[in-house]
Design a protein around this motif. Structure first.
Motif, short mmCIF file in Angstrom:
data_model
loop_
_atom_site.label_atom_id
_atom_site.label_comp_id
_atom_site.label_asym_id
_atom_site.label_seq_id
_atom_site.Cartn_x
_atom_site.Cartn_y
_atom_site.Cartn_z
N ILE A 54 0.86 -1.07 0.23
CA ILE A 54 -0.09 -0.40 -0.28
C ILE A 54 1.17 1.11 0.13
N SER A 55 1.69 1.45 0.82
CA SER A 55 2.53 2.17 0.58
C SER A 55 3.57 2.71 -0.36
N GLN A 56 3.76 1.38 -1.28
CA GLN A 56 4.31 1.23 -2.83
C GLN A 56 3.23 2.48 -4.10
N PHE A 57 2.06 1.92 -3.43
CA PHE A 57 1.73 2.03 -4.54
C PHE A 57 0.56 3.78 -4.12
N MET A 58 0.84 3.98 -3.18
CA MET A 58 0.81 5.70 -2.61
C MET A 58 1.92 6.84 -2.51
N SER A 121 -15.87 2.08 6.39
CA SER A 121 -16.69 0.30 5.45
C SER A 121 -15.34 0.09 4.05
N PHE A 122 -14.39 -0.41 5.12
CA PHE A 122 -12.98 -0.37 4.16
C PHE A 122 -12.58 -1.37 4.09
N ALA A 123 -13.43 -2.22 3.36
CA ALA A 123 -13.27 -4.04 3.11
C ALA A 123 -12.67 -4.19 1.96
N PHE A 124 -11.62 -5.12 2.00
CA PHE A 124 -10.97 -5.37 0.79
C PHE A 124 -10.75 -6.42 0.44
N GLU A 125 -10.34 -7.03 -0.62
CA GLU A 125 -9.37 -8.44 -0.58
C GLU A 125 -7.71 -8.10 -0.94
N GLN A 127 -3.75 -10.49 -1.60
CA GLN A 127 -2.88 -11.41 -1.91
C GLN A 127 -1.65 -10.68 -2.29
N PRO A 128 -0.76 -11.18 -1.54
CA PRO A 128 0.62 -11.36 -1.35
C PRO A 128 1.44 -10.77 -3.09
N SER A 129 0.44 -11.62 -3.64
CA SER A 129 1.23 -12.16 -4.84
C SER A 129 0.62 -11.16 -6.07
N GLN A 130 0.04 -10.08 -5.52
CA GLN A 130 -0.76 -9.92 -6.78
C GLN A 130 -0.78 -8.82 -5.95
N PRO A 131 -0.24 -8.12 -7.53
CA PRO A 131 0.26 -6.53 -7.30
C PRO A 131 -0.86 -5.62 -7.52
N LEU A 132 -0.22 -4.18 -6.80
CA LEU A 132 -1.77 -3.50 -6.64
C LEU A 132 -1.32 -2.66 -8.04
N ILE A 133 -2.59 -2.40 -8.41
CA ILE A 133 -2.22 -1.88 -10.33
C ILE A 133 -3.80 -0.75 -9.90
N PHE A 134 -3.44 -0.18 -10.04
CA PHE A 134 -5.28 0.78 -10.98
C PHE A 134 -4.60 1.54 -11.81
N ALA A 135 -5.98 0.70 -12.56
CA ALA A 135 -7.00 1.92 -14.56
C ALA A 135 -7.58 2.55 -14.08
N GLU A 136 -7.50 3.95 -14.14
CA GLU A 136 -8.65 4.74 -13.15
C GLU A 136 -10.12 4.82 -14.60
N ASN A 137 -10.51 4.24 -15.91
CA ASN A 137 -11.53 3.75 -16.60
C ASN A 137 -11.62 2.35 -16.47
N ALA A 138 -11.11 1.46 -15.73
CA ALA A 138 -11.78 0.11 -15.87
C ALA A 138 -11.86 -0.68 -14.23
N ASN A 139 -12.81 -1.37 -13.89
CA ASN A 139 -12.78 -2.08 -12.79
C ASN A 139 -12.01 -2.47 -12.46
N THR A 144 -7.62 -0.95 -4.42
CA THR A 144 -6.93 0.52 -4.87
C THR A 144 -7.94 1.02 -6.16
N ALA A 145 -9.31 0.99 -6.04
CA ALA A 145 -10.16 1.38 -6.35
C ALA A 145 -10.14 2.79 -4.49
#
Length: 304
Positions: A54-58, A121-125, A127-139, A144-145
């Protein structure tokens, strides 16, 4: 190649590297803290990996095309408290989160709080193997949203404090994330609750709150940044801001944006009006008590 030419090329290369480091500097300097005391798990390293991700993503995502120097990066905090029903093995988490941001006060070593917001209401999924990637115009994933949403809220509040309605440049992105995320059926993105991401976006994008947002520029750039030079004049400007907020509050009572303002600012306002012209203090206290009754006893203590 003589020594002069060689030194010249070295200097040019160093300048280019320095320029590149400036141009690539991200907008946020975000501190992430995760409280996992309620979670029963032996996999504590996963929580650590989550925090680092999360820190790296932000801190490494380029949220805008603006160029920030290192000292200009916006200071912010994300405090995530994981719920006891979180399932680390399955990667499903319930949580609450507190988002904080601040901006420097010109001519001082002090910071002025801009945002304090509690999201229940900060519920999420995750997994350590899943990179945090955000695409503004996609779900994207809900995590990440939500993180991207708050990154843009932080930017909008910061821009508003430096330029009149400066946050307009990023408000469409907040609305876009909201609209895309409503399809995922996670809590916090719909109008069902009065204190959630939906209503924070609604307030920021609603013209009814333009006087409030204009007041953020007056409060920070015209008052706080000039406080050391003209404290009494700055206090009077802040009283004008409180008058604007009262007008908005009469139209939209108990609005989440106004509540978030006082969550961030009540202690600072107490310090600002702890001294000064008695008539200005009285005027400020009357306004504060009427707009923010939760802290009315603290404000009344300013009347000596």
């Amino acid at each position: 190649m003589n020594r002069f030419v060689a030194n010249f090329y070295i200097i040019i290369c160093l300048l280019c590297l320095f320029s590149l480091s400036i141009s690539k500097a991200q907008e946020l300097r975000c501190n992430v803290i995760i409280n996992d005391q309620q979670v029963a798990t032996q996999e504590r390293q996963i929580i650590t990996q989550m925090r680092d991700a999360i820190s790296q993503f932000m801190n490494t995502t380029e949220w805008t095309t603006d160029k920030y120097r290192e000292f200009e990066r916006i200071k912010c905090n994300i405090f995530i408290t994981l719920g006891g029903d979180s399932d680390v093995t399955q990667g499903r988490y319930t949580a609450t989160v507190q988002i904080q941001s601040s901006r420097p006060i010109y001519g001082t070593d002090l910071e002025s709080p801009l945002l304090t917001f509690f999201d229940r209401s900060f519920a999420f999924e995750y997994q350590p193997s899943q990179p945090l990637i955000f695409a503004e115009n996609a779900n994207t994933t809900n995590l990440t949203a939500m993180l991207a949403y708050y990154a843009y809220v932080i930017l909008a509040m910061d821009y508003d404090s430096f330029a009149n309605l400066g946050g307009n440049v990023v408000l469409p992105r907040i609305l876009n994330i909201l609209n895309n995320s409503q399809q995922a059926n996670y809590a916090g993105w719909s109008a069902g609750d009065t204190r959630n991401r939906y209503w924070l976006s609604e307030n920021l994008n609603n013209p009814q709150f333009s006087p409030f947002r204009e007041g953020m520029y007056q409060y920070h750039r015209l008052a706080m940044d000039n406080f050391t030079k003209d404290p009494e004049g700055s206090r009077k400007k802040i009283v004008e801001v409180l008058q604007k907020i009262k007008q908005v509050n009469q139209v939209r009572p108990n609005a989440i944006l106004i509540n978030a303002f006082f969550d961030a600012k009540s202690d600072e306002l107490l310090n600002i009006f702890s001294e000064g012209d008695p008539s200005t203090i009285k005027q400020a206290v009357d306004l504060l008590v009427s707009i923010d009754p939760t802290n009315s006893s603290k404000y009344r203590s300013l009347i000596k």
